[in-house]
Scaffold this motif. Sequence first.
Motif, PDB file in Angstrom:
ATOM      1  N   TYR A 128      34.465  51.193  30.923  1.00 42.30           N
ATOM      2  CA  TYR A 128      35.679  51.237  30.103  1.00 42.30           C
ATOM      3  C   TYR A 128      36.540  52.448  30.471  1.00 42.30           C
TER       4      TYR A 128
ATOM      5  N   ASP B  58      26.792  42.017  29.825  1.00 42.10           N
ATOM      6  CA  ASP B  58      26.383  41.392  28.563  1.00 42.10           C
ATOM      7  C   ASP B  58      25.015  40.727  28.714  1.00 42.10           C
TER       8      ASP B  58
ATOM      9  N   GLY C  92      33.286  42.414  23.061  1.00 38.25           N
ATOM     10  CA  GLY C  92      34.467  41.570  23.078  1.00 38.25           C
ATOM     11  C   GLY C  92      34.218  40.195  23.680  1.00 38.25           C
ATOM     12  N   ASP C  93      35.175  39.300  23.463  1.00 34.25           N
ATOM     13  CA  ASP C  93      35.138  37.949  24.015  1.00 34.25           C
ATOM     14  C   ASP C  93      35.721  37.995  25.424  1.00 34.25           C
ATOM     15  N   ARG C  94      34.907  37.728  26.416  1.00 34.81           N
ATOM     16  CA  ARG C  94      35.361  37.806  27.812  1.00 34.81           C
ATOM     17  C   ARG C  94      36.238  36.613  28.190  1.00 34.81           C
TER      18      ARG C  94
ATOM     19  N   LYS D  22      43.807  32.907  25.345  1.00 28.46           N
ATOM     20  CA  LYS D  22      43.895  34.341  25.071  1.00 28.46           C
ATOM     21  C   LYS D  22      43.366  35.126  26.256  1.00 28.46           C
TER      22      LYS D  22
ATOM     23  N   GLU E   6      36.271  45.258  25.515  1.00 27.61           N
ATOM     24  CA  GLU E   6      35.477  45.981  24.524  1.00 27.61           C
ATOM     25  C   GLU E   6      33.991  45.665  24.678  1.00 27.61           C
TER      26      GLU E   6
ATOM     27  N   SER F  13      38.566  40.289  26.681  1.00 27.77           N
ATOM     28  CA  SER F  13      38.475  41.635  26.129  1.00 27.77           C
ATOM     29  C   SER F  13      37.564  42.529  26.964  1.00 27.77           C
TER      30      SER F  13
ATOM     31  N   TYR G 106      28.431  50.655  30.160  1.00 31.57           N
ATOM     32  CA  TYR G 106      29.606  50.095  29.482  1.00 31.57           C
ATOM     33  C   TYR G 106      30.672  51.179  29.306  1.00 31.57           C
TER      34      TYR G 106
END
Length: 383
Positions: A144, A120, A240-242, A232, A237, A235, A140
């Motif tokens: 994935y 990121d 996404g929120d790591r 949580k 993605e 993510s 990326y």
Amino acid sequence: MSTRTLPILFLNLGGEMLYILDQRLRAQSIPQVKAQKVLHDIIGSMFNKRFMEELFKPQDAYSKKAMRTVFDRLAHASIMRLNSASMDKLYDLMTMALKYQVLLSMSPRDILLITLNHMDAVRKFVEGNDNVMELVHNVYKLLYQNYASLSLGQFQLIRQSLLAFLQDLHIRVSIFLKDRVQNTNGKFVLATDGAVPFTSEVPGTIRYYDENGKVFKTNEFDSGCKHHLSDKQGSFELFGDRVITLGMNMYTAARPVETSPSKISAQETSRSGSMTTLTEAESTENPNPIAKAELNLLAHLMGGSDNPSKGNTFRLNLFSTDEEEQKAEVRRVKQHSGKVITVDATKAGQRNELTKLMDEFSIDGSTSSGSKGDDLLELMDSA
């Protein structure tokens, strides 16, 4: 050792290298355009499509010496130049930062989240450069495809392989010493409090099961630690929120970055000779002549320094002052004379050939006609 470790190791070390170089470029007041070009050139070489495709093939991780050589060449894939002492310090900072992050990872799957945090940041470095951004997005995609579906057990094998690669490295870094997360012997201090992995439980409960697997008794106890549940799961993605902060840039704050706590106290400094930690390139034994030849060939194929007389290069110092860098270089030569491999790729007569070879290793992802490529060094040999 997991055969999936190499890409994770390479990308995380590369991310830390970019953080450090960005911090030093700012500290030395390098013009923004030139600093940006340095980072884009290095990222473009690091994420070359063919290079990444070979890197992601299941294979054993490389030796510490080979990995150091690769990053030595990557760090010089632009107009920036580092002398030996600064390159040693750069690699020391990279490896110790990664070791700390891996040690602090709460869950095995955090290994991929740390890598994605590095990615990121790399994406932000190359905003506005569509060619390099395409290479970043390709990585990326590879991450994935190759890691998002792995089990916790497979991630744990990768984590163990990373720790095996980083074990016995106890280099003191001032940013860790000042935050009191590293002792003066170079070993990290790991907190016992904090969040527990997502879907797990806070320690403090003992359950007893019968022969049918049913709980028949429960005891509660005070663990003596302050734990809390994670809100949580991070993510995988693209955007996404790591959730976790490991792998983010720790050099954004204005504070010095040192590999030895020279300012802790005058008394400790006076006896620091017994606490000196050698870099991996210095502490390992001399390789056999074939290994040395391979390293020199690698340097030859990846390109050498530009002619300084052209005035289009600049030197980056990883130390606070030029004097400190010079002293480190002198100490390095005195302590390890005869144990350092000299990789010479600066001969002017090689420039035409090297320029052509570097074109094959450019950021546009083009490939050459070579057929080799079983591992990272062979790929570069065939470039």
